[in-house]
Design an enzyme around this catalytic site. Structure first.
Site, short mmCIF file in Angstrom:
data_model
loop_
_atom_site.label_atom_id
_atom_site.label_comp_id
_atom_site.label_asym_id
_atom_site.label_seq_id
_atom_site.Cartn_x
_atom_site.Cartn_y
_atom_site.Cartn_z
N SER A 147 0.85 -1.19 0.00
CA SER A 147 0.00 0.00 0.00
C SER A 147 0.89 1.23 0.00
O SER A 147 2.05 1.17 0.43
CB SER A 147 -0.87 0.01 1.25
OG SER A 147 -1.50 1.26 1.45
N TYR A 160 -2.86 -0.91 10.35
CA TYR A 160 -2.87 -1.19 8.91
C TYR A 160 -1.55 -0.73 8.29
O TYR A 160 -0.93 -1.46 7.50
CB TYR A 160 -4.05 -0.47 8.24
CG TYR A 160 -4.09 -0.62 6.74
CD1 TYR A 160 -4.63 -1.76 6.16
CD2 TYR A 160 -3.59 0.37 5.91
CE1 TYR A 160 -4.66 -1.91 4.78
CE2 TYR A 160 -3.62 0.24 4.53
CZ TYR A 160 -4.17 -0.91 3.97
OH TYR A 160 -4.19 -1.06 2.60
#
Length: 192
Positions: A147, A160
């Site tokens: 990401s 996350y």
């Protein structure tokens, strides 16, 4: 000027994409299918997988495999079965991932554990079990979905961010360990 699209052909290859009944995983499955690959859609929800499969023109080139990538036992059994059914899985895309937003000081422990299990443990489970077959063939491709948060941080998603940073670094380790077997490992870091 024309572009030689045969350079991007996946004709005759089989790709397993985890977490592919929707979102980024489904888009990646569609792209690989359009490049000629046979596709194995994976997810925990069989009904979502079957709905996703129906969106492909030639459904015989798209199979579903309903197993939980966070479970080592389910993963080892499913990967063995898939390898024998398809003769080989040439490309693995580790896409399964989840997100939960909360101020870090209030972050629920069960959500933290779920993020770590889904975003990191699944990557280990699936890769470790597929790579055994790739090593025997002396070839294979693994693509991990990291990401933009692997390098950045936003409020409310620290676990996350940590998990995706781990994906990026795990990718480096996988590439280092498995290059000698002819296996290529890379990460893609999507943003908004």
């Amino acid at each position: 000027m024309s572009i030689d699209l045969s350079l991007f052909s996946l004709e005759g290859k089989t790709a397993l994409i985890t977490g592919s009944s929707q979102g980024i995983g489904f888009a990646l499955a569609k792209g690989m299918y359009n490049a000629g690959a046979n596709i194995i859609l994976n997810g925990r929800d069989l009904s979502k997988l079957k709905l996703a499969q129906k969106k492909f023109k030639y459904q015989d080139k798209v199979k579903v495999s309903n197993f939980d990538v966070t479970s080592y036992e389910e993963t080892i059994n499913s990967i063995s079965e898939l390898e024998h059914s398809f003769n080989s899985i040439d490309v693995l895309v580790n896409n399964a991932g989840i997100q939960f937003r909360s101020p870090l000081e209030d972050f629920p422990i069960e959500k933290f554990e779920e993020i770590i299990n889904t975003n990191i443990k699944s990557l280990f489970n699936v890769s470790k079990n597929i790579v055994k077959f790739m090593i025997k063939r002396k070839k294979g491709k693994i693509i991990n979905i990291a990401s933009v948060q692997s390098s950045l941080a936003r409020p409310g998603i620290a676990p996350y961010t940590a998990s995706k940073g781990a994906v990026a670094n795990f990718t480096k380790g996988m590439a280092t360990d498995w290059a000698k077997y002819g296996i290529q490992v890379n990460a893609i870091a999507p943003g908004y």
